[in-house]
Design an enzyme around this catalytic site. Sequence first.
Site: not given
Length: 462
Positions: A77, A152, A176
């Site tokens: 990420k 996210s 997320s």
Amino acid sequence: MHYLTATEMLRLLRTRQVSAAELLDAHLRRIEEVNPEVNAIVTLVADRARKEAEEADRDLARGRWRGPLHGLPVAHKDLTDTAGIRTTYGSPLFSEHVPVADAPIVRRMREAGAITVGKTNTPEFGTGSHTVNEIFGATRNPYDLSRSAGGSSGGAAAALATGMVALADGSDMGGSLRNPASFCNVAGLRPTPGRVPAPSATAAWFTLGVPGPMARTAEDLALLMSVVAGFDAASPLSIAESGAGFAEPLDLDLTGVRVAWSPDLGGLPIDAETAEVTADAPAVLAALGARVERVDVDLTDAEDAFRIYRAWYYALSYGDLPQEGLGDNVRWNVERGREVTGADLARAERLRSGLYRRMNDFFGTYDFLIAPVSQVPPFPVEAPYVSEINGERLPDYLAWMRSAYWISVLHAPAASVPCGFTPGGLPVGVQIVGRPFADMAVLRLAHAFERATGHGARRPPR
């Protein structure tokens, strides 16, 4: 080959039926095919990955097996530091930032033999459950490009769903990791805080945000957890157990297992299509032998607790950055954080402590709580967030994520597992919540559910 499970890929690598270089090339071809449309991987390091794959093959030829992830293509990420690889945090303020050290989760994956292919998209500083930022734009849902991939960790979820990587890491504060897994028909685990260490120079005791694994199956989640879980003295909340237990078989006899089913977590608005899909989950578990009971669990105290702690965290972490360079969502959160008082923090601590005590009693009666991951199916990608559910106007951009962020307050492990599809073909996930520290039990129930349903095997149309 790119749609094999990570566990299957490892078997082929270890028996020399495929090389790490061949496996990487299959994934790089897949990235070339689908990433221009989906926009999941935002920084690609193909040349570096090829060198690492060649080194992995040379090691294997010499009889050296680096570890549980030897030769697997993975992505990290863009919130997670990667040494020598651009890490922007989704913010224009860091558009050219290149860290000098790996985050612990990245270091452990690399030490276990994983090969990094690049970074996955995220909203600015992971703010909100819709993956879009000013640098890279929006990540689109592989099942419908007009829809959001969630966030996210939306880039990670979309990359997994399309076979661009075998495994990915994510992070979860208010959903997320779970929300994009639900939106993209993959699996994700929010571990018990401290299970996967998260050292921090500014918020070392903050428990709402945790790193965690994302994959296409629960078995692959357990594989990644066996590598990234374990004690780290740099993280004061780190749990003093190794990750070795996650390498054990996931088979679970559900006979007599007590499952509480909460279709709306005590009265939250749930989109009709999401409600219809997730309503099938109790029958699946009952057919496997579980004792399933519908409950009206009251988690409303989590609302204030989450918002106060979250706002405080934003002011602490991002309040010293140039505010004019931040996006609206981050700036709004910083402003809310600057309004937090000592009395607010005291109230949040009281609310959370009481909720933990009540849920401890709850998990004395039930082994698991299941509920929808998200209150809505994937929404239009052009929308900044969900503003209305079933005709009910929501007060701000956070409110549609309550089904996820209320769970974050419980200090409990929670997995998102594919549960089915809306009539329009959009994925919907179910959330499996266990008692604190029972991460392996959650993965076992997730494994049983996915094997019984097979929803995770349905691939995107591209």
